[in-house]
Design an enzyme around this catalytic site. Sequence first.
Site, PDB file in Angstrom:
ATOM      1  N   CYS A  91      11.830  -8.198  85.788  1.00 38.98           N
ATOM      2  CA  CYS A  91      12.489  -8.899  84.694  1.00 38.98           C
ATOM      3  C   CYS A  91      11.611 -10.070  84.277  1.00 38.98           C
ATOM      4  CB  CYS A  91      13.852  -9.399  85.186  1.00 38.98           C
ATOM      5  SG  CYS A  91      14.771 -10.325  83.953  1.00 38.98           S
ATOM      6  N   HIS A 133      19.927  -2.660  82.035  1.00 39.33           N
ATOM      7  CA  HIS A 133      19.391  -3.952  82.503  1.00 39.33           C
ATOM      8  C   HIS A 133      19.559  -5.026  81.416  1.00 39.33           C
ATOM      9  CE1 HIS A 133      16.057  -6.405  84.553  1.00 39.33           C
ATOM     10  NE2 HIS A 133      16.199  -6.983  83.372  1.00 39.33           N
ATOM     11  N   GLU A 134      19.200  -4.677  80.181  1.00 47.97           N
ATOM     12  CA  GLU A 134      19.281  -5.670  79.089  1.00 47.97           C
ATOM     13  C   GLU A 134      20.740  -6.011  78.752  1.00 47.97           C
ATOM     14  OE1 GLU A 134      16.681  -7.187  78.618  1.00 47.97           O
ATOM     15  OE2 GLU A 134      15.352  -5.682  79.483  1.00 47.97           O
TER      16      GLU A 134
HETATM   17 ZN    ZN Z   1      15.654  -8.816  82.513  1.00 45.02          ZN
END
Ligand code: ZN
Length: 167
Positions: A91, A133-134
Site C-alpha cells: 500500500c 483494497h481501495e
Molecule cells: Zn492502499
Amino acid sequence: MAILEILEYPDPRLRTQAKPVKVVDDSIRTLIANMLETMYDAPGIGLAASQVNVHQRIIVLDVSENRDEPHAFINPHLELFDGTIETEEGCLSVPGFYEPVTRAEHIRLTALDRLGEPLELETHGVLAVCIQHECDHLEGKLFVDYLSSLKRMRIRRKLEKQQRIQA
Ligand code: ZN
C-alpha cells in the site's frame, strides 16, 4: 495536474470514513486526474482519495503491465462472490511492507464513471483484489488490519521511526 501528498500509516486521517460524491463535476475530474498522476508517479497500482486526505468515495487503479489502463470509480459498491485468493499486498500508505492477505476472488462492482454515468464491472483476480483494497480505504480500513496485531505493531513502529527521521 499535480502530485498529491500521500498520507502514511499510522496517520489517523487514514481512518476517516469517506462520504459519497454528490455531483460528478470538473473538480472531481481534476481530483481524479491528480490521483492518477500521483499513483503512476509513486508508483502504485491503486489509490483511494482517503490516502490523499480527500474524504470522498473515489478510487483509481491500473493493474495493467503497460500502465495504460487507468480506471476511476466514484461511489463504488461491492458485491463479493464465492472463492478466495491470497496475494501479497502492499500500500502506498504503508511503504515498504508486503504481506499476504486473503480476499474474495470474484466480485461485482457498481459505481459512477468520470462523467457521472453508472457502470458495472464483474471481475476476478488481481483487479478484484485491488478494488477491494481501495474500497477498504474509503471505510478507513488498511490492509494491515488483516494481519496479526504483532505484525501490525512491528510495521507501525518501523514506519513511525522512519517518519521521525524524515521530520
Ligand atoms: Zn492502499
